[in-house]
Enzyme design. Structure first.
Site, short mmCIF file in Angstrom:
data_model
loop_
_atom_site.label_atom_id
_atom_site.label_comp_id
_atom_site.label_asym_id
_atom_site.label_seq_id
_atom_site.Cartn_x
_atom_site.Cartn_y
_atom_site.Cartn_z
N ASN A 11 0.70 -4.60 -5.72
CA ASN A 11 0.82 -5.90 -5.05
C ASN A 11 2.01 -6.68 -5.59
O ASN A 11 2.12 -6.89 -6.80
CB ASN A 11 -0.47 -6.70 -5.25
CG ASN A 11 -1.67 -6.03 -4.63
OD1 ASN A 11 -1.98 -6.24 -3.48
ND2 ASN A 11 -2.33 -5.17 -5.40
N LYS A 39 -7.95 2.65 5.59
CA LYS A 39 -7.58 1.25 5.63
C LYS A 39 -6.23 1.08 6.31
O LYS A 39 -5.38 1.98 6.27
CB LYS A 39 -7.54 0.66 4.22
CG LYS A 39 -6.67 1.38 3.21
CD LYS A 39 -6.90 0.80 1.81
CE LYS A 39 -6.17 1.57 0.74
NZ LYS A 39 -6.43 1.06 -0.62
N ASP A 72 -3.21 -2.21 -8.73
CA ASP A 72 -4.65 -1.98 -8.60
C ASP A 72 -4.98 -0.55 -9.01
O ASP A 72 -4.37 0.40 -8.51
CB ASP A 72 -5.10 -2.25 -7.16
CG ASP A 72 -5.03 -3.72 -6.79
OD1 ASP A 72 -4.87 -4.55 -7.71
OD2 ASP A 72 -5.13 -4.04 -5.59
N ARG A 93 -16.23 -2.34 -1.42
CA ARG A 93 -15.01 -3.08 -1.77
C ARG A 93 -15.24 -3.96 -2.99
O ARG A 93 -16.24 -4.68 -3.06
CB ARG A 93 -14.56 -3.94 -0.59
CG ARG A 93 -14.27 -3.15 0.68
CD ARG A 93 -14.05 -4.07 1.86
NE ARG A 93 -15.25 -4.85 2.18
CZ ARG A 93 -15.29 -5.82 3.09
NH1 ARG A 93 -14.20 -6.13 3.75
NH2 ARG A 93 -16.41 -6.46 3.31
N LYS A 144 0.83 -1.21 0.00
CA LYS A 144 0.00 0.00 0.00
C LYS A 144 0.86 1.26 0.00
O LYS A 144 0.63 2.19 -0.76
CB LYS A 144 -0.96 -0.02 1.19
CG LYS A 144 -2.04 -1.09 1.07
CD LYS A 144 -2.99 -1.05 2.24
CE LYS A 144 -4.15 -2.01 2.03
NZ LYS A 144 -3.72 -3.42 1.89
N GLU A 188 -2.95 0.46 -5.10
CA GLU A 188 -2.00 -0.46 -4.47
C GLU A 188 -1.07 -1.01 -5.54
O GLU A 188 -1.44 -1.04 -6.72
CB GLU A 188 -2.69 -1.63 -3.76
CG GLU A 188 -3.50 -1.26 -2.54
CD GLU A 188 -4.05 -2.48 -1.81
OE1 GLU A 188 -3.50 -3.59 -1.98
OE2 GLU A 188 -5.04 -2.33 -1.08
N ARG A 195 -7.29 -5.03 -11.51
CA ARG A 195 -5.98 -5.63 -11.25
C ARG A 195 -5.22 -5.69 -12.58
O ARG A 195 -5.56 -6.47 -13.47
CB ARG A 195 -6.14 -7.01 -10.65
CG ARG A 195 -4.87 -7.86 -10.58
CD ARG A 195 -3.75 -7.23 -9.77
NE ARG A 195 -4.14 -6.91 -8.42
CZ ARG A 195 -4.13 -7.78 -7.40
NH1 ARG A 195 -3.77 -9.04 -7.61
NH2 ARG A 195 -4.49 -7.40 -6.20
N ARG A 225 -12.62 -5.86 -10.63
CA ARG A 225 -13.36 -6.48 -9.53
C ARG A 225 -14.42 -5.50 -9.06
O ARG A 225 -14.11 -4.47 -8.46
CB ARG A 225 -12.38 -6.87 -8.43
CG ARG A 225 -11.37 -7.92 -8.92
CD ARG A 225 -10.10 -7.95 -8.13
NE ARG A 225 -9.39 -6.68 -8.18
CZ ARG A 225 -8.33 -6.39 -7.44
NH1 ARG A 225 -7.85 -7.27 -6.60
NH2 ARG A 225 -7.76 -5.21 -7.54
#
Length: 315
Positions: free
Chosen positions: A283, A160, A273, A233, A125, A281, A210, A225
């Site tokens: 990842n 978050k 993301d 979310r 993050k 983000e 993603r 997503r």
């Protein structure tokens, strides 16, 4: 090649969607041999090499008993042609210690992907803050007053924890500020824990995309997503619906800019993301979505990844 996968227990895999399984399947199809262990099986004895209790396996092609163990025993990580660190988050103390042992294995000659130092130095993050040109208004702080000031400015925000995964611990606070104080107390634990605060991006309704980067290059399709029901979310683990789609011009711009940088740091695979036009983000611990993209588009991400792995291991 002999490939060692360091991963969660195979018995818990959902092979119809598991990215590590997709990697294994493609590697075996090409004639590579597979070995597996969990991080807890890695050890380092004084005067010896970093080793692990490993199982050498073959994939059976069946749905239930999907792997067979050919043999098992202690093996030095340096004896494999490639070691893939595929342990799912969270990035906790044990994961941190594992990166140190894997880095020692590298000094002994192991080829580890993603590189242990890159995993350790690239918090998923927090890493986005290095690229302000690609992110929306964002604050990382322990200070409750700073969070309240950020809310007063942006009115609709997301909070978050830095160590969350799968949508865990994500809160939205709208203009009325309802429960903001309580949420801050929950997340920052009276100033002990840092919190990431971001301006809410309405484009989440179109999906949290993603975008996969393999060997420094973008995969041409991403997985959007999309939140379902009243959820904010989009994470699949939180009930989001995955819809594969071609990269937009902005997605491509982001991926082509970040790809070479991440690869140079030793990140063979990354999952960026993107919500709307903004990165949320980066990842690197155990990026997923290979099978969802393949099932919906025919784009064989696992093949692209093994191509990149072969090239990196032989370089």
């Amino acid at each position: 090649m002999q490939i060692l996968f360091i991963a969660d227990p195979l018995e818990n895999f959902k092979i119809y969607k598991d990215t590590t399984f997709a990697m294994m399947r493609e590697a075996q199809r090409r004639g590579h041999t597979l070995a597996v262990c969990e991080p807890r099986h890695v050890s380092w004895v004084r005067g010896g090499q970093v080793s692990a209790q490993v199982r050498h396996i073959t994939l059976t092609g069946e749905t239930d008993s999907w792997f067979a163990v050919r043999s098992d025993g202690i093996a030095a990580l340096a004896g494999f042609d490639a070691v893939l660190m595929r342990k799912d988050p969270p990035f906790d103390s044990e994961f941190f210690y594992a990166t140190h042992m894997l880095e020692q294995a590298e000094r002994e000659g192991a080829r580890v992907f993603n590189k242990p130092r890159a995993l350790r130095d690239h918090p998923e993050k927090l890493a986005i803050m290095e690229f302000p040109q690609f992110i929306g208004p964002t604050l990382v702080t322990r200070d409750a007053a700073e969070i309240k000031k950020f809310h007063a400015e942006h009115r609709d925000i997301i909070l978050k924890p830095l160590d969350g995964m799968g949508g865990m611990g994500i809160f939205r606070v709208r203009e009325d500020g309802l429960n903001l104080g309580s949420i801050i107390e929950t997340l920052n634990r009276d100033g002990v824990q840092s919190v990431m605060v971001q301006k809410f991006l309405p484009a989440i309704a179109e999906g949290d995309k993603r975008v996969l980067i393999v060997g420094g290059k973008p995969v041409p399709f991403c997985l959007a997503r999309i939140p379902q029901g009243g959820e904010v979310r989009g994470n699949l683990a939180a009930g989001g619906k995955g819809v594969a789609q071609p990269l937009s011009a902005r997605d491509l711009e982001i991926a082509e800019s970040l790809g070479p940088i991440l690869l140079e740091r030793g990140l063979l695979l990354a999952g960026v993301d993107v919500i709307g036009d903004s990165v949320t983000e980066i990842n690197v611990t155990s990026p997923t979505c290979f099978q969802e993209i393949f099932d919906q588009t025919g784009c064989d991400v696992a093949s692209l990844f093994i191509d990149a792995l072969e090239a990196a291991a032989n370089s």
